[in-house]
Enzyme design. Sequence first.
Site, PDB file in Angstrom:
ATOM      1  N   GLU A   1      91.653  63.750  29.892  1.00  0.00           N
ATOM      2  CA  GLU A   1      91.776  62.555  29.044  1.00  0.00           C
ATOM      3  C   GLU A   1      92.885  61.704  29.652  1.00  0.00           C
ATOM      4  O   GLU A   1      94.069  61.919  29.412  1.00  0.00           O
ATOM      5  CB  GLU A   1      92.100  62.938  27.597  1.00  0.00           C
ATOM      6  CG  GLU A   1      90.967  63.612  26.859  1.00  0.00           C
ATOM      7  CD  GLU A   1      89.903  62.666  26.332  1.00  0.00           C
ATOM      8  OE1 GLU A   1      89.974  61.437  26.604  1.00  0.00           O
ATOM      9  OE2 GLU A   1      88.989  63.151  25.649  1.00  0.00           O
TER      10      GLU A   1
ATOM     11  N   HIS B   1      80.506  59.684  29.303  1.00  0.00           N
ATOM     12  CA  HIS B   1      79.750  58.640  28.602  1.00  0.00           C
ATOM     13  C   HIS B   1      78.759  57.977  29.556  1.00  0.00           C
ATOM     14  O   HIS B   1      78.234  58.630  30.435  1.00  0.00           O
ATOM     15  CB  HIS B   1      80.697  57.675  27.906  1.00  0.00           C
ATOM     16  CG  HIS B   1      81.646  58.407  27.012  1.00  0.00           C
ATOM     17  ND1 HIS B   1      81.304  58.855  25.763  1.00  0.00           N
ATOM     18  CD2 HIS B   1      82.924  58.834  27.228  1.00  0.00           C
ATOM     19  CE1 HIS B   1      82.329  59.513  25.232  1.00  0.00           C
ATOM     20  NE2 HIS B   1      83.326  59.516  26.097  1.00  0.00           N
TER      21      HIS B   1
ATOM     22  N   GLU C   1      85.627  52.839  28.146  1.00  0.00           N
ATOM     23  CA  GLU C   1      85.751  54.176  28.711  1.00  0.00           C
ATOM     24  C   GLU C   1      84.678  54.497  29.742  1.00  0.00           C
ATOM     25  O   GLU C   1      84.975  55.009  30.827  1.00  0.00           O
ATOM     26  CB  GLU C   1      85.725  55.233  27.600  1.00  0.00           C
ATOM     27  CG  GLU C   1      85.899  56.644  28.115  1.00  0.00           C
ATOM     28  CD  GLU C   1      85.954  57.682  27.020  1.00  0.00           C
ATOM     29  OE1 GLU C   1      86.304  58.827  27.347  1.00  0.00           O
ATOM     30  OE2 GLU C   1      85.653  57.365  25.844  1.00  0.00           O
TER      31      GLU C   1
ATOM     32  N   HIS D   1      87.553  61.328  31.256  1.00  0.00           N
ATOM     33  CA  HIS D   1      87.499  60.605  29.983  1.00  0.00           C
ATOM     34  C   HIS D   1      88.788  59.832  29.760  1.00  0.00           C
ATOM     35  O   HIS D   1      89.759  59.988  30.501  1.00  0.00           O
ATOM     36  CB  HIS D   1      87.292  61.592  28.827  1.00  0.00           C
ATOM     37  CG  HIS D   1      85.951  62.217  28.828  1.00  0.00           C
ATOM     38  ND1 HIS D   1      84.895  61.726  28.104  1.00  0.00           N
ATOM     39  CD2 HIS D   1      85.482  63.304  29.501  1.00  0.00           C
ATOM     40  CE1 HIS D   1      83.831  62.478  28.320  1.00  0.00           C
ATOM     41  NE2 HIS D   1      84.162  63.445  29.169  1.00  0.00           N
TER      42      HIS D   1
END
Length: 178
Positions: free
Chosen positions: A144, A10, A24, A78
Amino acid sequence: MLVIVLDAGHGGYDLGTSGHGLVEKDLALEITLKVKQQLSQHKGISVHLTRANDTFISLLERADIANRLKADYFVSFHHNSGGGTGFESYIFPGLKGTTTAHMQSVLHKKVMAFYEEFGLRDRGEKTADFAVLRETKMPAILLENLFLDATHDAQCLKQSHFINELSQTIAESIIKVI
């Protein structure tokens, strides 16, 4: 010289997910920078970032950076949301039995051993058609690192010593697989 590309997911206007006061894009960048710092202490490893600050980089640009550098390994950072809890890792589908799958297995197990100390759940080694995994030409993994909307996960991620130890564990895991 081994080339590692670290990708903080991101960035810029793309916040990613959020929960419990965590965003995040910010947390992914923090962990990525700490992993880079750890890896940079090792001779024979050249570490590059897709982003080093709060800027937006498209998914294809992220893969292009790694491909131009002829990276040996690509790691994308992430965090999750959506009501679950725990850690999961992803590689591109169809890579069972390959070097990429072996690298995922070794890295996942080492990182999960750290998470288990905190009672965090192993969501497994998975595959997905994510652009950064599909478009990179080297072994690539997407991590993740817990769920920002899960109370216990978020409490862990808010502790600086946890982030430091997690970053060190990920760096050691990368060194082990390359």
